[in-house]
Design a protein around this motif. Sequence first.
Motif, PDB file in Angstrom:
ATOM      1  N   SER A 357       0.821  -1.215   0.000  1.00  0.00           N
ATOM      2  CA  SER A 357       0.000   0.000   0.000  1.00  0.00           C
ATOM      3  C   SER A 357       0.855   1.265   0.000  1.00  0.00           C
ATOM      4  O   SER A 357       0.508   2.271  -0.635  1.00  0.00           O
ATOM      5  CB  SER A 357      -0.917   0.013   1.223  1.00  0.00           C
ATOM      6  OG  SER A 357      -1.755  -1.125   1.241  1.00  0.00           O
ATOM      7  N   ARG A 378       4.536   1.302 -11.847  1.00  0.00           N
ATOM      8  CA  ARG A 378       3.843   1.963 -10.751  1.00  0.00           C
ATOM      9  C   ARG A 378       4.614   3.195 -10.269  1.00  0.00           C
ATOM     10  O   ARG A 378       5.836   3.159 -10.101  1.00  0.00           O
ATOM     11  CB  ARG A 378       3.637   0.994  -9.579  1.00  0.00           C
ATOM     12  CG  ARG A 378       2.837   1.620  -8.439  1.00  0.00           C
ATOM     13  CD  ARG A 378       2.530   0.661  -7.332  1.00  0.00           C
ATOM     14  NE  ARG A 378       1.896   1.364  -6.204  1.00  0.00           N
ATOM     15  CZ  ARG A 378       1.562   0.804  -5.053  1.00  0.00           C
ATOM     16  NH1 ARG A 378       1.803  -0.490  -4.847  1.00  0.00           N
ATOM     17  NH2 ARG A 378       1.000   1.521  -4.097  1.00  0.00           N
ATOM     18  N   PRO A 389      -1.000   3.210 -11.432  1.00  0.00           N
ATOM     19  CA  PRO A 389      -1.254   2.809 -10.045  1.00  0.00           C
ATOM     20  C   PRO A 389      -0.800   1.408  -9.669  1.00  0.00           C
ATOM     21  O   PRO A 389      -0.939   1.009  -8.520  1.00  0.00           O
ATOM     22  CB  PRO A 389      -2.784   2.900  -9.956  1.00  0.00           C
ATOM     23  CG  PRO A 389      -3.245   2.518 -11.327  1.00  0.00           C
ATOM     24  CD  PRO A 389      -2.211   3.090 -12.262  1.00  0.00           C
ATOM     25  N   GLY A 392      -4.044  -1.943 -10.226  1.00  0.00           N
ATOM     26  CA  GLY A 392      -5.333  -1.468 -10.724  1.00  0.00           C
ATOM     27  C   GLY A 392      -5.433  -1.448 -12.233  1.00  0.00           C
ATOM     28  O   GLY A 392      -6.541  -1.421 -12.780  1.00  0.00           O
ATOM     29  N   TRP A 393      -4.308  -1.467 -12.927  1.00  0.00           N
ATOM     30  CA  TRP A 393      -4.300  -1.476 -14.392  1.00  0.00           C
ATOM     31  C   TRP A 393      -3.814  -2.817 -14.949  1.00  0.00           C
ATOM     32  O   TRP A 393      -3.533  -2.926 -16.144  1.00  0.00           O
ATOM     33  CB  TRP A 393      -3.410  -0.362 -14.931  1.00  0.00           C
ATOM     34  CG  TRP A 393      -3.982   1.014 -14.767  1.00  0.00           C
ATOM     35  CD1 TRP A 393      -5.139   1.373 -14.126  1.00  0.00           C
ATOM     36  CD2 TRP A 393      -3.411   2.229 -15.268  1.00  0.00           C
ATOM     37  NE1 TRP A 393      -5.325   2.728 -14.190  1.00  0.00           N
ATOM     38  CE2 TRP A 393      -4.282   3.291 -14.877  1.00  0.00           C
ATOM     39  CE3 TRP A 393      -2.263   2.536 -15.987  1.00  0.00           C
ATOM     40  CZ2 TRP A 393      -4.028   4.629 -15.199  1.00  0.00           C
ATOM     41  CZ3 TRP A 393      -2.003   3.860 -16.300  1.00  0.00           C
ATOM     42  CH2 TRP A 393      -2.878   4.898 -15.919  1.00  0.00           C
TER      43      TRP A 393
END
Length: 573
Positions: A357, A378, A389, A392-393
């Motif tokens: 995170s 990222r 991100p 997420g992609w």
Amino acid sequence: MESYKRYYKYVAVIALLSLGACSEDFLNRNPQGQLTDDQVSNTKAVEWMLTGAYGLMNGNRDGTWGNYASAPSQWLFGEVAADNAHKGSELADQAVMFDIEMHNAISVNEHLSTMWNNYYEGITRCNATLRQLKVLQESGSGDRFSDQRAAEIEAEARMLRGHYYFFLWRVFRNIPYVDETISTTDAARVPNNVDVLPMIEADFQFAAQNLSDAKPLGDAGRVDQIAAKAYLGKVYLYQKKYPEALVLFKEVIAARPNLETLPFLNNFDVNTENGPESIFAAQHAINPDGGGDNANVGDMLGGLYGSAPANCCGFFNPSFDLVNSFRVTSQGLPMLDGAFRTNPYKSDFGLSGAAKSNYAVDNTLAVDPRLDYTVGRRGVPYHDWGVMPGDGWLRDPAFGGPFVAYKHMIDQADFAGNTQSGGTNYVTSLNVNIIRLADVYLMAAECAAEAGDLAYALARVNNVRARAAKLPHKSVGGTPVAAYNVQPYAAFTGKEHALDAIRFERRLELALEGHRFFDLVRWGIAKQVLEGYSTFEGSFIGAYGGLTFSEKNNYFPIPQDQIDRSGGALVQN
């Protein structure tokens, strides 16, 4: 053709079908779905046939889906089959692509048939154009071409035919050669026991002799003498005819501006296509109705995933090996000794919980700036889409890795009018450069090094690197996301050093553009490189370990359905 944004197949089919308008007597209409000799025995018809021959440059015979293996970018055979990329997505999605990646493909692999069928369709269209041109010019009809335009059409068609054959030859090697003198019936029984390179060479030679530097009919998307010379030089290079190739490459270089003055990013921007660096490109367009069958459909699976502005399928993930190859020494030079695999950069791969995170990009990582215009990672801005991100992609980072490809996607600001309607922003009008000027510089450097002219080789490599040094440095909040550094070589210590540097530079400059596997094969180092790569890549994702490569893997099996249809004329590789 009125514009370089051509709707090749769409226009050609409509034009050909409309050439024979209805007779006044409906009882005397021409047969439905069939063209008569009169309909194609005129200059307009031959021009449209030539347009149709150009149409296969995007690797698509019909529709949108399914043409991935025949993409002009050759991402599957040229990159995934090499050490630059994984097929991506999930293992079960297009699993037969993974067989190509691991060099376990068998003759019923659907992607082999796609490559074979689509490019032989291109050859068929070229042959039909040449055949009908000859009939028309010998007919005695008043509607004939001038000798100059007739020679030009023949040169265009033969240039395209040479290209289609060359793409097939690189993938399958032992292929049947069919030209305009062979009937459709006889073509099905042509064996694959003849070396086709001399015929490919002859087509490019004819094109180089009969085209000029000016684009035929003023259309930017057509082939010209510069493209023919570059492609002929490339065929010579593959045959190790270095002096002959170098002469042609020098002529191409002299005909274009200094590479250092041409922005690297113009090669991957829909607003700057067909510029001075583009030598030979597949032209792509969105149809007037918003359809994408004339667009860059071959690269559509490389659309990103999840929350990405263009999200489809999550294929074509750059490898850890490729990403780390952009790392540089303190002198700003590539790590030719393979040291880039020591303490490798992994982005956020393997992290979990708070570490995942709270991941922040390492802005002390010393890399060539071309990395972040070739790969999305990222924490780094990706086009104008925002900061990449990470997961997420991505479709399945545990299988495909944490990176995404960059060059085949376009800016979000350009989606309108340059992407297929219906939210399919992963189908774009972006052209694909099959040969660009930096490629020619590096091929010229290779030929010079092979001939012992290290000074010339050094100058061309440093031209490419000097241009790379001009790339804008990416930053977030005003802070650079990497320690960007790319410097020229001071000298080559010998032929071996020069060739190592040139080969590495080709990987960096042309990464994910479809060259890598074919380069490894022609250099004779595919086994050594790919097995070493497999060991490295497999240390992150076990699926990529254990690759065994042998000489037979230098090319792929001939599709079984073609062997069956040939009645025994075709022999399996």
